[in-house]
Write a protein that holds these residues in place. Structure first.
Motif, PDB file in Angstrom:
ATOM      1  N   VAL A  66       0.820  -1.211   0.000  1.00  0.00           N
ATOM      2  CA  VAL A  66       0.000   0.000   0.000  1.00  0.00           C
ATOM      3  C   VAL A  66       0.856   1.264   0.000  1.00  0.00           C
ATOM      4  N   ILE A 241      -9.502  -2.900   0.349  1.00  0.00           N
ATOM      5  CA  ILE A 241      -9.057  -4.281   0.151  1.00  0.00           C
ATOM      6  C   ILE A 241     -10.119  -5.226   0.697  1.00  0.00           C
ATOM      7  N   LYS A 247      -7.112  -6.060  -3.849  1.00  0.00           N
ATOM      8  CA  LYS A 247      -7.352  -4.620  -3.912  1.00  0.00           C
ATOM      9  C   LYS A 247      -8.449  -4.279  -4.928  1.00  0.00           C
TER      10      LYS A 247
END
Length: 318
Positions: A66, A241, A247
């Motif tokens: 991320v 997510i 994702k």
């Protein structure tokens, strides 16, 4: 702590998002407390509707990449400071005008350089560099990058070394996605959270150091919030997510869906733009202009989904 999967309290309702104004809010690890979360939820309750809520452990954040994805461009400048700026004459001009020095002569370094090969000169750790606040005359923000003049050095993206270490098995971040109610702007949503903090007399992180700043700069370290349709598109593909650690894709975001439906850009184009949002756009007079596509989407009069879509379609393809 240390869970390998997101702890999802409210699954993503993608069917509610098409054509909507959506914002992602992520509470940073240092303020991931029930008190902060409840104040944020109170501040946005009358302005938006919840479509996703989850707690992401540091392990999920790291495994999903991320932070690397969210700050790919800033990270690149933080590692190769001077050489990255040198690629853009507009950046060099802005730098020289701000600091009244020749770019070639200036000690311009990335923040990773500052805490490694120049550590004996600057004498700051990752966290000390993150917490260093300078006056406006020593600070420049340009094309999505920041430069701070510290001890004679011009440090690019001072916060990156600390940010890359903030997420681990002992941390969590609280993430929500909301649809804005009709007529509500991204700025109003952000201000609603600030008002919630002040009305509850809750201390904002670094409040003493930042009390002379505008309200939005006072709260920017407390939480992350999308401030445009473009930022939402990129934020959703990082922070939203599902329970299987998958994702959100671009086509599952309001702006991404519109862009891809019109067919002038493909998903691979959006992936590259997320990595490097510094591009040239063609203006109505035919002249191209260097912009950060994320910053360009954040105008005083907020751009609509279609406006943002047309902005992406105006990018000069090389």
């Amino acid at each position: 702590m240390g869970r390998d999967n997101p702890d999802i309290a409210f699954p993503c309702m993608k069917e509610c998002m098409k054509g909507s104004s959506v914002a992602v809010i992520a509470v940073r690890p240092e303020t991931n407390k029930v008190m902060y979360e409840s104040i944020i939820l109170r501040g946005i309750s009358s302005l938006s509707d919840l479509v996703y809520m989850a707690n992401l452990s540091g392990i999920v954040v790291r495994n999903a990449g991320v932070i690397e994805s969210q700050y790919h461009c800033q990270n690149k400048f933080a590692m190769n400071g001077k050489s990255e700026i040198r690629k853009y004459p507009e950046m060099i001009k802005a730098f020289e005008e701000k600091f009244s020095v020749f770019f070639d002569d200036a000690k311009v370094i990335g923040s990773f350089e500052a805490v490694s090969q120049y550590r004996n000169d600057i004498q700051k750790s990752e966290s000390e560099l993150f917490n260093t606040i300078v006056s406006q005359e020593d600070f420049l923000e340009l094309y999505g990058q920041t430069i701070k003049r510290i001890d004679g050095f011009y440090v690019i993206n001072y916060d990156m070394p600390a940010l890359t270490k903030k997420h681990h098995k002992e941390t969590d971040i609280f993430v929500i996605a909301v649809t804005l109610k009709e007529g509500v702007t991204f700025s109003e949503l952000n201000h609603g959270i600030y008002n919630s903090f002040t009305s509850n007399k809750t201390a904002i992180i670094d409040s003493e150091q930042r009390k002379g700043m505008e309200w939005f700069n006072q709260v920017r370290r407390t939480y992350h919030i999308s401030n445009s349709h473009t930022k939402t598109m990129f934020d959703m593909t990082d922070f939203v997510i599902n329970e299987n650690n998958v994702k959100t894709t671009f086509v599952e975001t309001p702006l991404g869906q519109l862009i891809l439906e019109r067919g002038k850009l493909a998903e691979c184009d959006l992936i590259e733009l997320k990595k490097n949002p510094i591009v040239r756009i063609k203006q109505p007079d035919g002249v191209s202009r260097l912009v950060n596509i994320i910053d360009e989407s954040k105008q005083k009069d907020e751009m609509s989904l279609m406006d943002c879509c047309l902005l992406f379609e105006s990018i000069v393809r090389e």
